[in-house]
Design an enzyme around this catalytic site. Structure first.
Site, PDB file in Angstrom:
ATOM      1  N   ARG A 160       6.586   8.944  -3.574  1.00  0.00           N
ATOM      2  CA  ARG A 160       7.200   9.043  -4.886  1.00  0.00           C
ATOM      3  C   ARG A 160       8.714   9.088  -4.685  1.00  0.00           C
ATOM      4  O   ARG A 160       9.198   9.454  -3.617  1.00  0.00           O
ATOM      5  CB  ARG A 160       6.733  10.302  -5.615  1.00  0.00           C
ATOM      6  CG  ARG A 160       5.218  10.352  -5.864  1.00  0.00           C
ATOM      7  CD  ARG A 160       4.835  11.649  -6.565  1.00  0.00           C
ATOM      8  NE  ARG A 160       3.407  11.684  -6.886  1.00  0.00           N
ATOM      9  CZ  ARG A 160       2.477  12.193  -6.092  1.00  0.00           C
ATOM     10  NH1 ARG A 160       2.827  12.710  -4.914  1.00  0.00           N
ATOM     11  NH2 ARG A 160       1.208  12.201  -6.448  1.00  0.00           N
ATOM     12  N   LYS A 184       3.889  16.561  -5.251  1.00  0.00           N
ATOM     13  CA  LYS A 184       3.852  17.252  -6.544  1.00  0.00           C
ATOM     14  C   LYS A 184       3.110  18.576  -6.421  1.00  0.00           C
ATOM     15  O   LYS A 184       2.130  18.682  -5.698  1.00  0.00           O
ATOM     16  CB  LYS A 184       3.142  16.361  -7.572  1.00  0.00           C
ATOM     17  CG  LYS A 184       3.945  15.133  -7.970  1.00  0.00           C
ATOM     18  CD  LYS A 184       3.148  14.236  -8.888  1.00  0.00           C
ATOM     19  CE  LYS A 184       2.876  14.879 -10.226  1.00  0.00           C
ATOM     20  NZ  LYS A 184       2.206  13.958 -11.169  1.00  0.00           N
ATOM     21  N   HIS A 247       7.741   3.591  -9.087  1.00  0.00           N
ATOM     22  CA  HIS A 247       6.293   3.651  -9.247  1.00  0.00           C
ATOM     23  C   HIS A 247       5.627   2.317  -8.935  1.00  0.00           C
ATOM     24  O   HIS A 247       4.520   2.287  -8.382  1.00  0.00           O
ATOM     25  CB  HIS A 247       5.936   4.103 -10.669  1.00  0.00           C
ATOM     26  CG  HIS A 247       5.524   5.538 -10.738  1.00  0.00           C
ATOM     27  ND1 HIS A 247       6.417   6.580 -10.561  1.00  0.00           N
ATOM     28  CD2 HIS A 247       4.324   6.119 -10.936  1.00  0.00           C
ATOM     29  CE1 HIS A 247       5.774   7.723 -10.663  1.00  0.00           C
ATOM     30  NE2 HIS A 247       4.501   7.475 -10.886  1.00  0.00           N
ATOM     31  N   ARG A 250       5.294   2.102  -5.251  1.00  0.00           N
ATOM     32  CA  ARG A 250       4.229   3.014  -4.801  1.00  0.00           C
ATOM     33  C   ARG A 250       2.862   2.426  -5.145  1.00  0.00           C
ATOM     34  O   ARG A 250       1.929   2.476  -4.338  1.00  0.00           O
ATOM     35  CB  ARG A 250       4.429   4.373  -5.466  1.00  0.00           C
ATOM     36  CG  ARG A 250       3.351   5.409  -5.186  1.00  0.00           C
ATOM     37  CD  ARG A 250       3.804   6.747  -5.749  1.00  0.00           C
ATOM     38  NE  ARG A 250       2.693   7.615  -6.080  1.00  0.00           N
ATOM     39  CZ  ARG A 250       2.046   8.391  -5.199  1.00  0.00           C
ATOM     40  NH1 ARG A 250       2.388   8.370  -3.928  1.00  0.00           N
ATOM     41  NH2 ARG A 250       1.065   9.165  -5.588  1.00  0.00           N
ATOM     42  N   HIS A 273      -2.978  11.766  -4.412  1.00  0.00           N
ATOM     43  CA  HIS A 273      -3.537  11.811  -5.761  1.00  0.00           C
ATOM     44  C   HIS A 273      -4.390  13.056  -5.938  1.00  0.00           C
ATOM     45  O   HIS A 273      -5.173  13.403  -5.056  1.00  0.00           O
ATOM     46  CB  HIS A 273      -4.412  10.578  -6.025  1.00  0.00           C
ATOM     47  CG  HIS A 273      -3.635   9.304  -6.104  1.00  0.00           C
ATOM     48  ND1 HIS A 273      -4.199   8.068  -5.850  1.00  0.00           N
ATOM     49  CD2 HIS A 273      -2.337   9.068  -6.396  1.00  0.00           C
ATOM     50  CE1 HIS A 273      -3.270   7.130  -5.991  1.00  0.00           C
ATOM     51  NE2 HIS A 273      -2.142   7.713  -6.319  1.00  0.00           N
ATOM     52  N   TYR A 282      -6.819   0.952  -8.475  1.00  0.00           N
ATOM     53  CA  TYR A 282      -6.421  -0.080  -7.518  1.00  0.00           C
ATOM     54  C   TYR A 282      -7.586  -0.989  -7.112  1.00  0.00           C
ATOM     55  O   TYR A 282      -7.374  -2.013  -6.459  1.00  0.00           O
ATOM     56  CB  TYR A 282      -5.788   0.569  -6.285  1.00  0.00           C
ATOM     57  CG  TYR A 282      -4.581   1.393  -6.663  1.00  0.00           C
ATOM     58  CD1 TYR A 282      -3.426   0.787  -7.136  1.00  0.00           C
ATOM     59  CD2 TYR A 282      -4.615   2.779  -6.612  1.00  0.00           C
ATOM     60  CE1 TYR A 282      -2.325   1.533  -7.529  1.00  0.00           C
ATOM     61  CE2 TYR A 282      -3.520   3.541  -6.998  1.00  0.00           C
ATOM     62  CZ  TYR A 282      -2.382   2.906  -7.461  1.00  0.00           C
ATOM     63  OH  TYR A 282      -1.308   3.652  -7.863  1.00  0.00           O
TER      64      TYR A 282
END
Length: 299
Positions: A160, A184, A247, A250, A273, A282
């Site tokens: 990120r 995160k 993004h 990524r 994630h 994806y």
């Protein structure tokens, strides 16, 4: 059960503190609070000011749910997000003994047909981007090398933008070819470092203008800011006519892994994630891929 009497405003503050202690992101907390303020404004038509939480009923919440679903011009996904905010707030109030009942227990989330609108770059587009960066290096080598390093951290490691700008020399083990990423919610993950990317980072460290503990530095600062990084990508996006964002790079990393046969759990671990639903996009055809397929089959 003895209830602690609080106003609606106080309940929001308590809920905010709970989210902070739970290491939720600033954007998530901001969204929750904004959604609850909408509920508070709606409740003013039914309750005296200040609104006491113990006076709010499940009927109030169900009526709010019904109105936001039937009269709102918001998309179903946005309506769901607001209702989830209320559900989480209500569950917290009940568990913390601020409310005698779970006010959001009967809220139902709308079913939304998901379409994959995520934008990732093709290998050809990444090639065009790196070619443009090479031209920048010809004009201004240190500047172009910084741009190249930023892009490689995003597209080859799936970082990120905040993770890339916060990356330090101590977080990289060149001996073991591993990078310890602080993601995160202060969650750590380990990302393998390939020889090609490793060589580039080492070359960058040897040739950059400023020394710093941070990997990404500019000629003016010992740490590249996220805003500056976004500005760099926006310039190339405008120049090439391609949507290039932190993004999208990524997403490109994750999409390349999926197309190479890497399993969903492995991709989720590499990208950090929190939900497999995020990773599943994806292996779901994008709108662009569907359009390409239709062009080949239409009469």
């Amino acid at each position: 059960m003895e209830i602690v009497s609080v106003t609606f405003s106080q309940s929001i503050n308590e809920f905010r503190n709970y989210l902070i202690e739970s290491n939720r992101s600033k954007n998530t907390i901001k969204s929750y609070v904004q959604d609850l303020l909408i509920l508070e404004n709606w409740l003013f038509s039914r309750h005296a000011d200040p609104i006491m939480v113990e006076a709010i009923t499940k009927t109030d919440i169900k009526d709010f749910e019904r109105e936001i679903k039937t009269t709102s011009t918001l998309s179903p996904a946005t309506v769901n997000r607001k209702l989830v905010s209320v559900k989480k707030w209500a569950a917290y109030l009940f568990e913390s003994k601020f409310s005698p009942v779970n006010l959001g227990q009967e809220i139902s989330i709308m079913k939304v047909q998901k379409q994959n609108t995520i934008r990732w770059l093709t290998r050809q587009e990444v090639g065009r981007l790196l070619h443009a960066v090479q031209l920048t290096k010809h004009k201004n080598f240190p500047k172009g090398l910084l741009h190249e390093t930023l892009i490689i951290l995003l597209v080859n490691l799936g970082l990120r933008i905040e993770e890339a700008c916060s990356l330090t020399k101590n977080s990289i083990s060149f001996r073991n070819n591993l990078i310890n990423v602080l993601g995160k919610g202060s969650k750590h993950r380990v990302v393998p470092l390939t020889e090609k990317t490793k060589s580039h980072i080492l070359f960058w460290l040897e040739n950059r203008e400023n020394d710093s503990d941070y990997i990404l530095v500019s000629s003016r600062s010992s740490q590249l800011s996220t805003r500056a990084a976004q500005h760099i990508l926006k310039k190339y996006s405008t120049q090439l006519g391609i949507e290039i964002t932190p993004h999208s790079l990524r997403h490109t990393y994750c999409k390349q892994l999926a197309d190479s046969g890497v399993g969903l759990q492995s991709i989720a671990d590499l990208a950090g994630h929190s939900s497999m639903d995020t990773t599943r996009i994806y292996v779901t055809p994008s709108i662009k891929e569907l359009q390409t397929a239709l062009k080949k089959t239409e009469f």
